[in-house]
Design an enzyme around this catalytic site. Structure first.
Site: not given
Length: 162
Positions: A116, A125-128
């Protein structure tokens, strides 16, 4: 060697540096620049222009997913984790454990966290959207304050879209 292009997007939470080729975007990372330096120009490749425009729509609350071409650069495991991140719905969150379970490797929680952290396609790429199992915000390369802002932005712009 494929020529790479850079473009800066000035978001409400800081400058985002977009890097890509004529074919795809390979990096979208927060920069510590005070203001954008690489501007949208006539010779900017269409894929970078499309990325820039989609970020405009995202930050206005009008876009919930990204459709421009991008490419992952990482190990097979990292690519698997990043593929799972894309499955976390807009304005929702998942834990590192959820991701580990979804890729069929329940014990890989730390490895998921590491992958991540190596994501070079921020927001897309929604690592948040990944939080701790206890529901608390955990590390984010762009800073926890940005992670909190992004999650709040998605929740507030998602009202009425369910």
């Amino acid at each position: 060697m494929t020529k790479k292009y850079k473009l800066d997007y000035e978001s409400p939470i800081g400058v985002i540096e977009i890097i890509g080729t004529n074919e795809a975007i390979s990096s979208i990372l927060f920069s510590e620049k005070d203001k954008k330096e690489n501007f949208l120009q006539a010779e900017t490749p269409p894929v970078l222009t499309e990325c820039y425009n989609q970020f405009d729509e995202y930050f206005k609350g009008d876009r919930h997913e990204f459709t421009f071409p991008y490419q992952f650069e990482g190990t097979d495991f990292q690519k698997t984790v990043w593929g799972a991140l894309i499955e976390i719905p807009y304005a929702e969150t998942g834990s590192y454990k959820d991701i580990a379970v979804s890729i069929g490797n329940e014990k890989a929680i730390r490895a998921v966290g590491s992958a991540n952290g190596k994501n070079k396609l921020s927001i897309v790429i929604p690592c948040h959207r990944v939080i701790g199992s206890n529901g608390k915000l955990t590390g984010y390369a762009g800073g926890l304050w940005r992670k909190e802002w992004l999650l709040q932005h998605e929740r507030s712009s998602n009202k009425g879209h369910k």
